[in-house]
Structures are given as C-alpha cells and as structure tokens.
Scaffold this active site. Structure first.
Site, PDB file in Angstrom:
ATOM      1  N   ASP A  10       0.873  -1.158   0.000  1.00 38.97           N
ATOM      2  CA  ASP A  10       0.000   0.000   0.000  1.00 38.97           C
ATOM      3  C   ASP A  10       0.917   1.216   0.000  1.00 38.97           C
ATOM      4  O   ASP A  10       2.143   1.082  -0.160  1.00 38.97           O
ATOM      5  CB  ASP A  10      -1.001  -0.029   1.165  1.00 38.97           C
ATOM      6  CG  ASP A  10      -0.370   0.165   2.540  1.00 38.97           C
ATOM      7  OD1 ASP A  10       0.870   0.288   2.638  1.00 38.97           O
ATOM      8  OD2 ASP A  10      -1.118   0.193   3.527  1.00 38.97           O
ATOM      9  N   CYS A  67       2.992  -3.252   4.047  1.00 44.02           N
ATOM     10  CA  CYS A  67       2.220  -2.077   4.433  1.00 44.02           C
ATOM     11  C   CYS A  67       2.958  -1.435   5.607  1.00 44.02           C
ATOM     12  O   CYS A  67       4.111  -1.766   5.858  1.00 44.02           O
ATOM     13  CB  CYS A  67       0.768  -2.425   4.753  1.00 44.02           C
ATOM     14  SG  CYS A  67       0.474  -3.493   6.171  1.00 44.02           S
ATOM     15  N   GLY A  68       2.330  -0.532   6.305  1.00 44.06           N
ATOM     16  CA  GLY A  68       3.017   0.135   7.405  1.00 44.06           C
ATOM     17  C   GLY A  68       3.479  -0.822   8.489  1.00 44.06           C
ATOM     18  O   GLY A  68       4.618  -0.773   8.941  1.00 44.06           O
ATOM     19  N   THR A  69       2.586  -1.722   8.908  1.00 47.97           N
ATOM     20  CA  THR A  69       2.921  -2.675   9.971  1.00 47.97           C
ATOM     21  C   THR A  69       3.013  -4.113   9.480  1.00 47.97           C
ATOM     22  O   THR A  69       3.558  -4.966  10.171  1.00 47.97           O
ATOM     23  CB  THR A  69       1.860  -2.646  11.083  1.00 47.97           C
ATOM     24  OG1 THR A  69       0.603  -3.038  10.516  1.00 47.97           O
ATOM     25  CG2 THR A  69       1.763  -1.268  11.727  1.00 47.97           C
ATOM     26  N   GLY A  70       2.413  -4.420   8.339  1.00 47.51           N
ATOM     27  CA  GLY A  70       2.315  -5.786   7.847  1.00 47.51           C
ATOM     28  C   GLY A  70       1.049  -6.485   8.333  1.00 47.51           C
ATOM     29  O   GLY A  70       0.668  -7.517   7.795  1.00 47.51           O
ATOM     30  N   GLY A  72      -2.287  -5.422   8.387  1.00 46.70           N
ATOM     31  CA  GLY A  72      -3.421  -5.349   7.472  1.00 46.70           C
ATOM     32  C   GLY A  72      -3.246  -6.255   6.270  1.00 46.70           C
ATOM     33  O   GLY A  72      -4.177  -6.967   5.867  1.00 46.70           O
ATOM     34  N   HIS A 100       7.413 -25.145   8.762  1.00 38.31           N
ATOM     35  CA  HIS A 100       6.289 -25.797   9.436  1.00 38.31           C
ATOM     36  C   HIS A 100       4.920 -25.442   8.876  1.00 38.31           C
ATOM     37  O   HIS A 100       3.970 -26.214   9.056  1.00 38.31           O
ATOM     38  CB  HIS A 100       6.309 -25.471  10.925  1.00 38.31           C
ATOM     39  CG  HIS A 100       7.444 -26.116  11.644  1.00 38.31           C
ATOM     40  ND1 HIS A 100       7.579 -26.057  13.010  1.00 38.31           N
ATOM     41  CD2 HIS A 100       8.515 -26.827  11.196  1.00 38.31           C
ATOM     42  CE1 HIS A 100       8.677 -26.707  13.377  1.00 38.31           C
ATOM     43  NE2 HIS A 100       9.256 -27.171  12.280  1.00 38.31           N
ATOM     44  N   ASN A 101       4.782 -24.273   8.251  1.00 40.40           N
ATOM     45  CA  ASN A 101       3.460 -23.822   7.806  1.00 40.40           C
ATOM     46  C   ASN A 101       3.325 -23.709   6.297  1.00 40.40           C
ATOM     47  O   ASN A 101       2.244 -23.403   5.805  1.00 40.40           O
ATOM     48  CB  ASN A 101       3.114 -22.471   8.432  1.00 40.40           C
ATOM     49  CG  ASN A 101       3.292 -22.467   9.931  1.00 40.40           C
ATOM     50  OD1 ASN A 101       4.125 -21.729  10.447  1.00 40.40           O
ATOM     51  ND2 ASN A 101       2.551 -23.299  10.638  1.00 40.40           N
ATOM     52  N   ARG A 111       7.249   0.280   8.598  1.00 40.80           N
ATOM     53  CA  ARG A 111       7.490   1.057   9.821  1.00 40.80           C
ATOM     54  C   ARG A 111       8.055   0.200  10.949  1.00 40.80           C
ATOM     55  O   ARG A 111       8.348   0.715  12.026  1.00 40.80           O
ATOM     56  CB  ARG A 111       6.183   1.705  10.274  1.00 40.80           C
ATOM     57  CG  ARG A 111       5.627   2.688   9.275  1.00 40.80           C
ATOM     58  CD  ARG A 111       4.275   3.197   9.693  1.00 40.80           C
ATOM     59  NE  ARG A 111       3.726   4.072   8.651  1.00 40.80           N
ATOM     60  CZ  ARG A 111       2.432   4.209   8.418  1.00 40.80           C
ATOM     61  NH1 ARG A 111       1.546   3.549   9.140  1.00 40.80           N
ATOM     62  NH2 ARG A 111       2.024   5.008   7.452  1.00 40.80           N
ATOM     63  N   ARG A 134       5.030 -34.450   9.522  1.00 42.96           N
ATOM     64  CA  ARG A 134       3.903 -34.200  10.426  1.00 42.96           C
ATOM     65  C   ARG A 134       3.267 -32.835  10.191  1.00 42.96           C
ATOM     66  O   ARG A 134       2.096 -32.613  10.512  1.00 42.96           O
ATOM     67  CB  ARG A 134       4.357 -34.323  11.884  1.00 42.96           C
ATOM     68  CG  ARG A 134       5.262 -33.217  12.362  1.00 42.96           C
ATOM     69  CD  ARG A 134       5.752 -33.463  13.792  1.00 42.96           C
ATOM     70  NE  ARG A 134       6.411 -32.334  14.367  1.00 42.96           N
ATOM     71  CZ  ARG A 134       7.684 -31.997  14.180  1.00 42.96           C
ATOM     72  NH1 ARG A 134       8.453 -32.726  13.389  1.00 42.96           N
ATOM     73  NH2 ARG A 134       8.199 -30.939  14.766  1.00 42.96           N
ATOM     74  N   HIS A 135       4.007 -31.914   9.597  1.00 40.37           N
ATOM     75  CA  HIS A 135       3.480 -30.573   9.332  1.00 40.37           C
ATOM     76  C   HIS A 135       2.490 -30.567   8.165  1.00 40.37           C
ATOM     77  O   HIS A 135       1.623 -29.702   8.097  1.00 40.37           O
ATOM     78  CB  HIS A 135       4.627 -29.593   9.078  1.00 40.37           C
ATOM     79  CG  HIS A 135       5.618 -29.576  10.184  1.00 40.37           C
ATOM     80  ND1 HIS A 135       5.321 -29.116  11.453  1.00 40.37           N
ATOM     81  CD2 HIS A 135       6.899 -30.003  10.233  1.00 40.37           C
ATOM     82  CE1 HIS A 135       6.377 -29.253  12.227  1.00 40.37           C
ATOM     83  NE2 HIS A 135       7.359 -29.790  11.509  1.00 40.37           N
TER      84      HIS A 135
END
Length: 151
Positions: A10, A67-70, A72, A100-101, A111, A134-135
């Site tokens: 953004d 974005c600013g913080t990640g 959103g 793992h994910n 920021r 297992r993941h």
C-alpha cells in the site's frame, strides 16, 4: 526455492517494496512489482488480492506484501483460500513459517523493519523449503478450516 516473486504494497510500504524489488532482482529472482508505483493513498486489500491471485495462479511462486505494519496485509491475504500469509519481523519467524506452515506469502511492515532486515527476512523466506512430514497434516487442516463442520 521460489524463483518468481510477486510484490505489492500500500502507500505506507512503497519504499520498502522498491528496495526489496531491487534486492531480489540482484539475487536472481524473477520479480513482478504489482504496485503501487507511488506513495499515494490506496487500499491495501486490493493489492493483497492482486498478489495472492498471482501466487495461486503460479505454482512455486511466492508473494511479498508490505504495508506500514504488515498486519493489514496479512489479515487481507489470509482471507483467500490457499494463501498462507505470515507476518515476520525476524529471520527465525521467516524460516519457521516456511518449514512448518508452508507459507506462500510473506508480510512485512515498512514502519517495523528496516531495509537490511527486510531483505534478510525475504532471503530466508525464499530459501527455506517446507519440511512436510507431520506438518503436512496440519497445513491440510488449515486449508480445510472453511470446509469443516463447526466446532
């Protein structure tokens, strides 16, 4: 390791995105900057959707959203079935979310992290393969969350 990387941001993430585009291109990745090109106010869900659609349509690709913080971007991205977006603030989290994910989208906050740390986080994210085992069962459970009977 994904060689194709789709990036979007953004207005609050344009500068970090631009730095990451240059860094990833120099590292040999096929990079697509999906915008925006300037720091004029835009809606982050639009760019999250754009990047996530391209990730879903391109096997072995990864996405990076800024974005600013990640926060959103990660919330918007994770609304799309098939996307596993992770907000990472250090290299350990980037490594673990891939191991793992099987995360396919990295979210960063301009920021929150500087250019050097963001580049290191992206490098680890893109260089780490899913461990499976297992993941795999747990990732499959995540993918089926919207289809399972209510708890």
């Amino acid at each position: 390791m994904p060689k194709t990387v789709f990036l979007g941001s953004d207005h609050a993430g344009v500068a970090l995105k631009a730095a990451l585009v240059a860094h990833l291109q120099a590292a040999g990745h096929d990079v697509a900057d999906l915008g925006p090109a300037e720091a004029k106010s835009v809606d982050y869900p639009d760019f999250a959707k754009l990047v996530c659609r391209r990730v879903l349509d391109t096997p072995e690709a990864a996405g990076i959203l800024v974005c600013g913080t990640g926060i959103g971007m990660s919330m918007a991205a994770n609304r799309m079935p098939g996307i596993r977006a992770a907000l990472c603030v250090n290299e350990y989290l980037a490594r673990m979310t891939r191991l793992h994910n099987d995360a396919n989208v990295l979210c960063l906050g301009e920021r929150v992290v500087g250019v050097g740390l963001a580049a290191a986080i992206a490098d680890v994210f893109l260089a780490t393969d899913f461990e499976g085992g297992r993941h795999r069962r747990r990732v499959d459970l995540i993918e089926s969350c919207g289809l399972a009977a209510p708890i």
